[in-house]
Design a protein around this motif. Structure first.
Motif, PDB file in Angstrom:
ATOM      1  N   ASP A  55      -3.914   9.888  -3.504  1.00  0.00           N
ATOM      2  CA  ASP A  55      -4.218   8.632  -4.190  1.00  0.00           C
ATOM      3  C   ASP A  55      -3.704   7.482  -3.328  1.00  0.00           C
ATOM      4  OD1 ASP A  55      -5.343   9.834  -6.428  1.00  0.00           O
ATOM      5  OD2 ASP A  55      -3.432   9.926  -7.496  1.00  0.00           O
TER       6      ASP A  55
ATOM      7  N   SER B 225      -1.646  -3.133 -10.107  1.00  0.00           N
ATOM      8  CA  SER B 225      -2.062  -2.162  -9.104  1.00  0.00           C
ATOM      9  C   SER B 225      -3.367  -1.480  -9.488  1.00  0.00           C
ATOM     10  CB  SER B 225      -0.972  -1.104  -8.895  1.00  0.00           C
ATOM     11  OG  SER B 225      -0.766  -0.368 -10.072  1.00  0.00           O
TER      12      SER B 225
ATOM     13  N   THR C 120      -2.895   3.564  -3.310  1.00  0.00           N
ATOM     14  CA  THR C 120      -2.606   2.527  -4.299  1.00  0.00           C
ATOM     15  C   THR C 120      -2.267   1.209  -3.610  1.00  0.00           C
ATOM     16  OG1 THR C 120      -1.717   4.187  -5.816  1.00  0.00           O
ATOM     17  CG2 THR C 120      -1.112   1.900  -6.256  1.00  0.00           C
TER      18      THR C 120
ATOM     19  N   SER D 200       0.579   5.839  -0.393  1.00  0.00           N
ATOM     20  CA  SER D 200      -0.204   7.065  -0.504  1.00  0.00           C
ATOM     21  C   SER D 200       0.611   8.056  -1.316  1.00  0.00           C
ATOM     22  CB  SER D 200      -0.481   7.650   0.889  1.00  0.00           C
ATOM     23  OG  SER D 200      -1.040   8.952   0.785  1.00  0.00           O
ATOM     24  N   SER D 201      -0.046   8.747  -2.251  1.00  0.00           N
ATOM     25  CA  SER D 201       0.673   9.700  -3.100  1.00  0.00           C
ATOM     26  C   SER D 201       0.994  10.996  -2.362  1.00  0.00           C
ATOM     27  CB  SER D 201      -0.144  10.025  -4.354  1.00  0.00           C
ATOM     28  OG  SER D 201      -1.336  10.710  -3.995  1.00  0.00           O
TER      29      SER D 201
ATOM     30  N   TRP E  17       0.830  -1.208   0.000  1.00  0.00           N
ATOM     31  CA  TRP E  17       0.000   0.000   0.000  1.00  0.00           C
ATOM     32  C   TRP E  17       0.860   1.251   0.000  1.00  0.00           C
ATOM     33  CZ3 TRP E  17      -5.231  -0.192  -0.456  1.00  0.00           C
ATOM     34  CH2 TRP E  17      -5.848  -1.420  -0.232  1.00  0.00           C
TER      35      TRP E  17
ATOM     36  N   LYS F 288      -5.566   2.270  -8.002  1.00  0.00           N
ATOM     37  CA  LYS F 288      -5.539   3.377  -7.051  1.00  0.00           C
ATOM     38  C   LYS F 288      -6.902   4.029  -6.982  1.00  0.00           C
ATOM     39  CE  LYS F 288      -3.932   6.989 -10.206  1.00  0.00           C
ATOM     40  NZ  LYS F 288      -2.855   7.928 -10.493  1.00  0.00           N
TER      41      LYS F 288
END
Length: 85
Positions: free
Chosen positions: A65, A74, A67, A42-43, A40, A76
């Protein structure tokens, strides 16, 4: 063999943690919950963080985002952290 992954993230608010899920669809059409096996990310960790198990925590009211990746496949979902009520 994983054909696709579908990520679901409940509504996130500042200071709260929700559980995201990842469901993989195999090339033969079978599905499996791979939440615990996926990687996992996170953007924008300044907005929302995500743990190794897919727990998403809201930090500030902004977008990120989330993902999930498994075996190079993947998906997202864009989440917008809401202000606490």
């Amino acid at each position: 063999i994983v054909a696709s992954i579908a990520v679901t993230v409940p509504n996130v608010t500042i200071g709260r943690t929700v559980q995201a899920t990842a469901v993989a669809t195999m090339i033969d059409g079978r599905t499996a919950d791979v939440t615990a096996q996926a990687a996992w990310t996170s953007s924008a960790t300044a907005n929302a963080t995500v743990s190794k198990s897919g727990a998403v925590s809201g930090v500030v009211a902004a977008a990120s985002d989330i993902t999930a990746t498994l075996f190079g496949v993947s998906d997202k979902k864009s989440v917008t952290v809401a202000a606490a009520a």
